[in-house]
Design an enzyme around this catalytic site. Structure first.
Site, PDB file in Angstrom:
ATOM      1  N   TYR A   1      24.560 -20.675  27.410  1.00  0.00           N
ATOM      2  CA  TYR A   1      24.904 -20.194  26.711  1.00  0.00           C
ATOM      3  C   TYR A   1      25.338 -19.006  26.533  1.00  0.00           C
ATOM      4  O   TYR A   1      25.128 -18.270  27.594  1.00  0.00           O
ATOM      5  CB  TYR A   1      23.741 -20.325  25.247  1.00  0.00           C
TER       6      TYR A   1
ATOM      7  N   GLY B   1      17.490 -28.138  15.163  1.00  0.00           N
ATOM      8  CA  GLY B   1      18.792 -28.740  13.638  1.00  0.00           C
ATOM      9  C   GLY B   1      17.820 -29.230  12.584  1.00  0.00           C
ATOM     10  O   GLY B   1      17.904 -30.433  11.689  1.00  0.00           O
ATOM     11  N   PRO B   2      16.351 -29.007  12.349  1.00  0.00           N
ATOM     12  CA  PRO B   2      15.463 -28.939  11.031  1.00  0.00           C
ATOM     13  C   PRO B   2      15.651 -28.791  10.181  1.00  0.00           C
ATOM     14  O   PRO B   2      15.825 -29.787   8.804  1.00  0.00           O
ATOM     15  CB  PRO B   2      13.827 -28.988  11.864  1.00  0.00           C
TER      16      PRO B   2
ATOM     17  N   LYS C   1      18.696 -23.135  -0.377  1.00  0.00           N
ATOM     18  CA  LYS C   1      20.388 -22.721  -0.563  1.00  0.00           C
ATOM     19  C   LYS C   1      21.111 -23.946  -1.364  1.00  0.00           C
ATOM     20  O   LYS C   1      22.024 -24.251  -1.811  1.00  0.00           O
ATOM     21  CB  LYS C   1      20.811 -22.255   0.427  1.00  0.00           C
TER      22      LYS C   1
END
Length: 303
Positions: free
Chosen positions: A51, A198-199, A208
């Site tokens: 990262y 990625g839940p 949304k």
């Protein structure tokens, strides 16, 4: 915030962890996000040497320096940047892992890493050599425990059979239930914890909903299927609570899951996710409804 044991280790991780990839490189802003996580009772922070070319590890380490003994720092290894920093290659060799850990330790400003994870893996890897590297790092005191970050059932099975991993990180959500077929039951049977990423399915499983939907759909859901299933789940399960609550609680309802990693780009997002994790767990009936409305799906590759 509640904590769960990570595999058979003596690490107890908060049910919500902070995936640090999204905190950015502006140090003051990133620090506020991490401090907000600490205020909410989060003790589990996940980064990687990949990262931001290591800058992420440096920011995480500096921010957590004064509470080092109270937190669990996880980082990853295996993806190697080229000299130009334009791409990376896969290197799970013993030589590279033992070299990379020292660089991570230096950037993190710590003497040890609580959880060191292989950042991927293929069935063609020299798995025995990789495991040997991690086991030596444990013996040498550079790491406390190790795990892998992989969605590949064939790779996961190799490590379950041959190593002493305590965790597997994998993508898992209401819209990506592929781990339920093989990985989650297998890992639970062997006392190895799952850390999910990625839940919220790129924001589709937030309030949304379809605002985040792409015409390309998501995994094996086309756009029309998303238009049908998301409002239905909202109606049947999330009518009186936020969709974020339902999404995070769905992961935590699986007995193999120790912690849900969610990224955050603001302190407010941290607070919303923490509130969702503290909310009422899903009932057995609610989990069953979600499974009935959504696709089970399986991994077509990496069998």
């Amino acid at each position: 915030m509640k904590k769960r044991q990570l595999g058979n280790s003596d690490l107890y991780v908060s049910e919500l962890g902070l995936g640090c990839m999204s905190i950015g490189t502006e140090e003051a802003a990133a620090r506020r996000i991490i401090e907000a996580a600490l205020e909410e009772g989060i003790n589990y922070f996940d980064t990687a040497d990949l990262y931001d070319f290591g800058v992420n590890e440096k920011i995480v380490g500096q921010t957590l320096r004064d509470v080092r003994e109270q937190v669990i720092i996880a980082t990853k290894v295996g993806n190697r940047w080229n000299d130009e920093r334009t791409s990376w290659s896969w290197d799970p060799s013993k030589k590279y892992i033992k070299e990379a850990v020292k660089n991570s330790l230096k950037r993190l400003g710590t003497d040890y890493i609580d959880l060191y994870q292989l950042h991927g893996g293929t069935i063609e890897d020299q798995v025995d050599e990789t495991i040997e590297a991690f086991e030596e790092l444990k013996t040498e005191g550079f790491i406390r425990y190790y795990g892998i970050s992989s969605i590949r059932p064939n790779v996961i099975k190799e490590f379950v059979e041959k190593s002493s991993i305590v965790s597997v990180m994998m993508q898992y959500s209401i819209l990506d239930r592929r781990p339920e077929e093989v990985a989650l039951p297998l890992l639970h049977e062997h006392g190895i914890s799952v850390v999910t990423r990625g839940p919220l399915a790129k924001g589709l499983l937030s309030d949304k909903l379809l605002d985040k939907a792409s015409e390309k759909g998501y995994l094996d859901y086309n756009f029309e299927e998303l238009q049908a299933v998301l409002p239905l789940v909202k109606e049947k399960v999330a009518a009186s609570r936020s969709f974020t609550e339902v999404a995070l609680q769905y992961n935590l309802a699986n007995p193999a899951v120790a912690s849900v990693l969610a990224g955050a780009s603001s302190p407010e997002q941290i607070k919303r996710n923490a509130a969702a994790v503290r909310s009422q767990p899903l009932s057995f009936e609610e989990v069953a409804i979600i499974k009935e409305l959504t696709k089970a799906s399986i991994y077509q590759q990496h069998r």
